[in-house]
Design a protein around this motif. Structure first.
Motif: not given
Length: 380
Positions: A363-378
């Motif tokens: 859609n206009e917000t998410f241009p892919s058929d998959h959502l992005s995953l984002l993690v912060k690791l230490q």
């Protein structure tokens, strides 16, 4: 040291706004990568590695890391199609990368093995998915042993589109380190569909793959001790080894009598000795294992609404099939825990209802058929 690492189909604005250090992508069109993504990411200070799928496919996997934060120690570009293995006849690929974080004065960090893949989609072929995953694990294990031989620990980050649902046998195998597969229907491995209404369907029996693949049930490459004692490797052009054929002799699948088999006294009325079947089970086992101690960075439910979290949506419905797994603390022989990555934060996922409110994916917000995953690791 903190790592910001997005999973599949991450948008450029997320990369810029989050100062992402490691980027893993799947289903990346080769021309899009070479003509658009590579020049931009290079200008932003990233080193990019791309592996196109084999055959006629024009997409592949990519791993990009910030050159100011890491030194590349080793890289393996994996092709899962093996001409000498009938089971592995699909064009999926993977990337296994060993990175050394750059440290300041009085700082030392363990190397990080970053693995990225896109497993086969076909919901019916869990046998192929497990074989592809075993190759990834064997390559990761090789990186860990390389570090261990130099007296260093190695942390692991495994990303990708695994085409498997949470709590499916394949997902549980990744997170628990073992899978008892004897008699498991191949369609059940990924949990993507229910074929229980069918009377006959393929099942998993030992051995899962031919010995020519050179990978054990512990998802490790066979050690030198399993070759000839003299160190001389004989030339063997046979597709299946003698040992492999002996396994089939006592395989449960070979002991199932076809319903339409003609009864011939002394020939087709023979049954295997129970002791032979027991010997087969004890010698070869029916369990896949690995020792990577991996945890999923994402829960299968949205914390706020307790509804199922999803990473993709199409006409068949929504599902979570994309994951970021990371190595956790492992206990030593003295019971002391050491190493491991710590999860500091993650980008929230949406529910299926949320996505339909946005008119589905893309859609206009998410241009892919998959959502992005984002993690912060230490990195400890």
């Amino acid at each position: 040291m903190e790592l910001l690492l997005p999973g599949p189909d991450c948008c450029t604005n997320i990369i810029i706004s989050s100062s992402v250090q490691i980027l893993c992508l799947q289903e990346v069109q080769e021309d899009h990568f070479l003509e658009q993504m590579f020049p931009v990411l290079t200008d932003m200070g990233y080193t990019c590695i791309y592996k196109r799928r084999t055959g006629t496919k024009t997409d592949g996997c990519a791993v990009c890391y910030h050159s100011e934060r890491f030194i590349q120690l080793s890289v393996s570009l994996l092709e899962f199609r093996r001409p000498d293995c009938e089971l592995l006849d699909r064009d999926n690929v993977g990337i296994v990368l060993l990175l050394q974080p750059k440290a300041g004065q009085n700082e030392t960090f363990s190397p990080i093995c970053v693995a990225n893949t896109h497993l086969l989609f076909n919901p019916r072929r869990g046998d192929i998915k497990l074989a592809q995953l075993a190759i990834m694990f064997a390559e990761i294990d090789l990186m860990i042993k390389k570090c261990s031989s130099e007296g260093r620990r190695c942390e692991v980050i495994l990303c990708g589109d695994f085409n498997s649902l949470p709590n499916s046998p394949l997902w549980n195998f990744i997170t628990t380190g073992q899978l008892y597969y004897h008699g498991l229907p191949t369609w059940m491995v990924s949990g993507q569909m229910d074929l229980s209404y069918k009377v006959h369907h393929p099942r998993l029996f030992a051995p899962l793959w031919p010995s020519s693949l050179d990978i054990t049930d512990s998802c490790q490459y066979k050690s030198e001790s399993q070759t000839t004692a003299s160190g001389i490797f004989p030339v063997d052009n046979r597709q299946y080894s003698h040992d492999f054929m002996l396994r089939l002799r006592y395989c449960e699948a070979a002991c199932v009598r076809p319903a339409d088999l003609e009864l011939i006294p002394g020939v087709t009325d023979k049954t295997p000795d129970p002791e032979d079947v027991e010997m087969f089970s004890s010698r070869f086992g029916h369990t896949l294992r690995h020792t990577l101690s991996l945890t999923s960075a994402y829960s299968q439910v949205c914390p706020d609404t307790q509804t199922a979290a999803v990473t993709t949506l199409n006409s068949d419905g929504a599902a979570m099939v994309d994951y970021i797994f990371y190595s956790t603390r492992r206990s030593g022989s003295a019971g002391e825990s050491a190493g491991g990555l710590q999860l500091l934060g993650r980008l929230s996922l949406l529910s299926e209802a949320d996505l339909w409110c946005l008119k589905g994916l893309p859609n206009e917000t998410f241009p892919s058929d998959h959502l992005s995953l984002l993690v912060k690791l230490q990195l400890r």
